[in-house]
Scaffold this active site. Structure first.
Site, mmCIF file in Angstrom:
data_model
loop_
_atom_site.group_PDB
_atom_site.id
_atom_site.type_symbol
_atom_site.label_atom_id
_atom_site.label_comp_id
_atom_site.label_asym_id
_atom_site.label_seq_id
_atom_site.Cartn_x
_atom_site.Cartn_y
_atom_site.Cartn_z
ATOM 1 N N LYS A 70 -10.717 24.343 3.535
ATOM 2 C CA LYS A 70 -9.301 24.029 3.352
ATOM 3 C C LYS A 70 -9.121 22.538 3.130
ATOM 4 O O LYS A 70 -10.036 21.736 3.364
ATOM 5 C CB LYS A 70 -8.492 24.489 4.568
ATOM 6 C CG LYS A 70 -8.893 23.845 5.890
ATOM 7 C CD LYS A 70 -8.094 24.427 7.043
ATOM 8 C CE LYS A 70 -8.497 23.777 8.358
ATOM 9 N NZ LYS A 70 -7.686 24.287 9.490
ATOM 10 N N TYR A 114 2.175 -8.278 0.943
ATOM 11 C CA TYR A 114 3.593 -8.090 1.187
ATOM 12 C C TYR A 114 4.005 -8.598 2.564
ATOM 13 O O TYR A 114 3.262 -8.522 3.539
ATOM 14 C CB TYR A 114 3.963 -6.598 1.097
ATOM 15 C CG TYR A 114 4.035 -6.063 -0.313
ATOM 16 C CD1 TYR A 114 4.968 -6.556 -1.228
ATOM 17 C CD2 TYR A 114 3.179 -5.046 -0.719
ATOM 18 C CE1 TYR A 114 5.037 -6.043 -2.514
ATOM 19 C CE2 TYR A 114 3.257 -4.521 -2.004
ATOM 20 C CZ TYR A 114 4.180 -5.028 -2.894
ATOM 21 O OH TYR A 114 4.250 -4.538 -4.173
#
Length: 830
Positions: free
Chosen positions: A501, A725
């Protein structure tokens, strides 16, 4: 109804080699469809390209021990395997196919019940499924799964008869003379329905009359035959056949017929059919308006009336008829397009139906009508008359653009009178043209109609709606070593489920699944149906469990043979309804029991009700029952682990008591495999350990995944400057800063920035500086000799993933599974 292997051997007239005691409950002809090896009898059918006997060794490894095969296959394939007589049974016959048919024929003779046999060129499956919708409240019914109507499909369908069945409904399809008489002896219908006669499979018949006469052989011995008495071909053939049966030849013209249709009134969304049966007038309404549905509904009406269903019941049931999920799919396409996928066959009758559907779907839209059509095969007609007929259909339905695929249709290009037309010799050429934007489809409703052999699924995928110097290296050899490590702790008969999965924990599900399939794991497991369907489309044939099935994905489960986990009654009952609607029978499911996780699962106290619900239906069958340990990785939870096992064992035993077949039990996850050998039961589930992490202590076994990138740019930045940033990366010294092309959109968690973790550049730690951006981040390489283009390891062979998970205060699962799909995967073997 179980048969001993001795009984089977006697019934099919076989020579038996082997002494294993066995009971047979399941018949298998396709090794990819194996579900219940313990009670399975495999028929080694042969084709022009291969023999089914070549899969015997593989099937033995999967637990199958009973086989039907030819003497030649036994001598050439089985004897060299040196299988002990007590280990398997081999039933040698002249023809495994005839043996399969004979066995099912003998099965049918044991049941004195009404059986409806349906044949015709079109409409068989719809009539079968609608009859089930109409009659299922009165009868316990077995019917053909999907379109199991062939020389192989019919005996497999009839084998489902048992003592509880009150009515059988079976389809019969043929492609050449001589086939129907064999199907007749297997189905032995008491009620016959002939839907219509068209051009499908015409190539092996001299005329449609010959084909009709062949189909009528199904009704030898019937009590009653139902057909359209206004169809001159069918009526003439019935007369010539001299069948000693009662006829319900319904008619729109002849009032003397037993079932007379006096009026058909079509509305926007429904059709009212006014009829008289044996002189008594009545009416029904169906929620369909196309001619094919009206014809199919009248056939069903005739059967219901013959079975003496009350008029009011017939009226009420037929007003609620539901569409039958078959081959035609509607999907949203790129560039404001709608796709109608009918890439199953390409006969003229089904093309007419599909074009009718496209016309209706586009009536209220300004879409251009586009048809992608392959060569039309197996019609028996010459191409001149065939494609002239097709051209007339296109013109009558207002097709604006046609794209033909195949040599034959291309040769007839001038016969198509449509505003726009293009032709390609094969599907590959068309796919290439679309990819190169030589063919562009915009604001169109696109009917994709073709024979299965043209592989039009590739077109659908392309028209539906997916570089980067960052790569995830996946070492498949290491993964196999991890698999072998855990297998070495199991008994030989213990099965394994491997979790793939979340794109195989980020490693890429197909390559991982293919490797596991090659190493014969018993099951793969994914989270949702879409993951499973992608594996099927990519060619994975192993059994696949869906751990979190969604209500909207039932059709995907059935279409792609994906076995769902079922954890509550709401899901179970919805799945039963959909399976019955789809014509699915004995579809394997996996029952989850909540023993302490309190996430998903039936309560142990639900077992009596669960057994009752499962026993009263035939669509679903419990293949396994399982639960999930809460803390098998930690000794401090051992007392609760033991209590969980005891709860599970009691509940699983209650479930097993309700069924004769063996239901697989499993509860151990990766940690449970290593810490609780006594709890391995029938099967275990291998998750994180497969990918190289021992969940007990987070040590790395054999590393599977390595995330790498490269240095894009180097720059020297003075002290007291900031990087990134919000000026978070404050420099306290003159520094050399490298920009690397990986960010949080690639799966690099933002919380690793600002010095909270590091990567490796030329083997040395380089801490992350400032905030991690979406596509890029910065690292400090002041003390590391390096240059632009050098490799950077984010995690892998030299930097364990646990370093990142520890810095994030999370688990390795999360770091692995969040690697973005846009990161290229590169696979290799040591």
């Amino acid at each position: 109804m179980l048969y001993t292997i001795e009984q089977v051997s006697h019934l099919i007239g076989a020579r038996r080699f082997g002494t294993l005691d066995a009971q047979i409950d399941w018949l298998l002809t396709d090794s990819r469809s194996l579900v219940f090896p313990e009670g399975t009898l495999f028929f080694a059918l042969s084709s022009r390209r291969q023999t089914g006997a070549s899969y015997i060794q593989e099937l033995i490894g999967q637990g199958v021990s009973n086989f039907v095969l030819t003497d030649a296959d036994y001598r050439q394939i089985v004897l060299p395997l040196n299988i002990q007589p007590e280990a398997a049974n081999f039933l040698v016959v002249s023809s495994p196919l005839k043996a399969l048919q004979k066995l099912s024929e003998q099965r049918r003779r044991k049941f004195d019940i009404p059986v409806i046999g349906i044949t015709g060129s079109n409409g068989k499956t719809i009539v079968k499924e609608w009859l089930h919708q109409i009659l299922c409240a009165e009868y316990s019914i077995v019917r053909s799964p999907r379109s199991y109507n062939s020389q192989i499909g019919v005996p497999l369908s009839v084998w489902a008869l048992d003592e509880n069945v009150q009515l059988g409904i079976f389809e019969a399809g043929i492609s050449k003379p001589g086939e129907m008489i064999r199907l007749q002896s297997i189905i032995a219908p008491t009620i016959g329905v002939l839907t219509n006669i068209g051009s499908a499979h015409q190539e092996n018949f001299y005329s449609e009359q010959e084909k009709c006469m062949e189909k009528l052989l199904l009704f030898k011995g019937c009590d009653v035959l139902i057909y359209d008495g206004d169809n001159e071909l069918i009526a003439s053939c019935v007369s010539k056949s001299l069948l000693p049966v009662r006829e319900i030849a319904w008619s729109r013209r002849d009032r003397d017929r037993p079932l007379f249709i006096s009026d058909i009134q079509k509305g926007d969304k429904s059709t009212t059919i006014v009829y008289s049966y044996l002189g008594m007038e009545n009416r029904i309404s169906i929620p369909f308006v196309d001619d094919a549905s009206v014809e199919n509904a009248i056939h069903c009406l005739a059967v219901a009336l013959y079975l003496m269903l009350p008029f009011r019941v017939v009226k009420e049931r037929m007003s609620r008829l539901e569409p039958v999920a078959m081959r035609l799919e509607v999907k949203e396409g790129n560039n404001d397009c709608m796709l109608i996928n009918d890439s199953y066959n390409s006969d003229v009758n089904s093309l007419n139906i599909a074009l009718n559907f496209m016309q209706r779907r586009s009536q209220d839209k300004s879409w251009k009508r586009v048809l992608i059509l392959s060569d039309i095969l197996e019609t028996g007609k010459n191409n001149v008359s065939l494609y002239r007929q097709v051209s007339e259909l296109l013109r009558s339905y207002g097709v604006d653009r046609m794209i033909g695929v195949g040599h034959e249709i291309s040769r007839s290009a001038e016969r198509f009178d449509v505003p726009e037309k293009e032709f390609f010799p094969d599907t590959h050429s068309l796919v290439k043209a679309i990819k190169h934007e030589e063919i562009v489809l915009r604001h169109s409703i696109v009917l994709i109609k073709g024979a299965r052999c043209f592989g039009f699924d590739e077109l659908t995928d392309l028209l539906e709606k997916k570089v980067h110097e960052t790569i995830l290296e996946v070492n498949l050899g290491s993964m196999v070593q991890n698999l072998d490590f855990y297998r070495s702790r199991l008994n030989p008969e213990t099965k394994t489920v491997c979790m793939v999965k979340a794109s195989a924990y980020g490693a890429g599900s197909y390559e991982v699944a293919k490797t596991l399939q090659d190493h014969r794991v018993d099951y793969l497991a994914v989270a949702v149906a879409d993951e499973g369907s992608e594996l099927r489309k990519a060619g994975i044939t192993s059994n696949i469990i869906i751990m979190n099935p969604e209500m909207t994905a039932f059709k995907t489960l059935f279409d792609y043979r994906l076995e769902p986990e079922v954890y509550n009654f709401h899901l179970l009952e919805a799945m039963i309804r959909e399976a019955e609607k789809e014509g699915v029978a004995q579809f394997p499911i996996h029952i989850k029991i909540d023993t302490g996780m309190h996430r998903l699962g039936f309560s142990p106290d639900d077992m009596p009700r669960l057994v009752e619900v499962l026993q009263r239906q035939r669509a679903l069958l419990p293949r396994s029952v399982f639960s999930h340990f809460v803390g098998s990785d930690s000794p401090k939870f051992d007392a609760f682990t033991h209590e969980q096992f005891n709860r599970f064992n009691r509940a699983a035993s209650r479930l097993q008591e309700g069924f004769s077949h063996h239901i697989i039990r499993h509860i151990c996850n990766t940690a449970g495999i290593t810490r609780f050998a006594n709890y391995h039961m029938d099967m275990v589930r291998l998750g994180l350990g497969l990918y190289g992490i021992d969940p007990v202590d987070n040590r790395v076994l054999h590393n599977v995944s390595t995330l790498r990138t490269t240095i894009l740019q180097l720059r020297d930045v003075p002290a007291e400057e900031t990087v990134g940033y919000s000026r978070k990366g404050h420099l306290t010294r003159p520094s050399r800063i490298a920009a690397i092309p990986i960010g949080y959109a690639d799966g690099l968690n933002r919380h690793l920035g600002n010095g909270n973790c590091y990567c490796l550049v030329n083997g040395k730690p380089a801490p992350y500086v400032g905030n991690i951006c979406m596509d890029v981040c910065m690292i400090d390489v002041t003390d590391i000799p390096c240059k632009e283009g050098d490799s950077v390891e984010i995690f892998g062979d030299n930097l364990p993933i646990t370093v990142l998970s520890n810095a994030l205060d999370t688990i390795p699962y999360e770091v692995l599974s969040t690697v973005s799909p846009r990161v290229k995967r590169v696979y290799f073997q040591d």
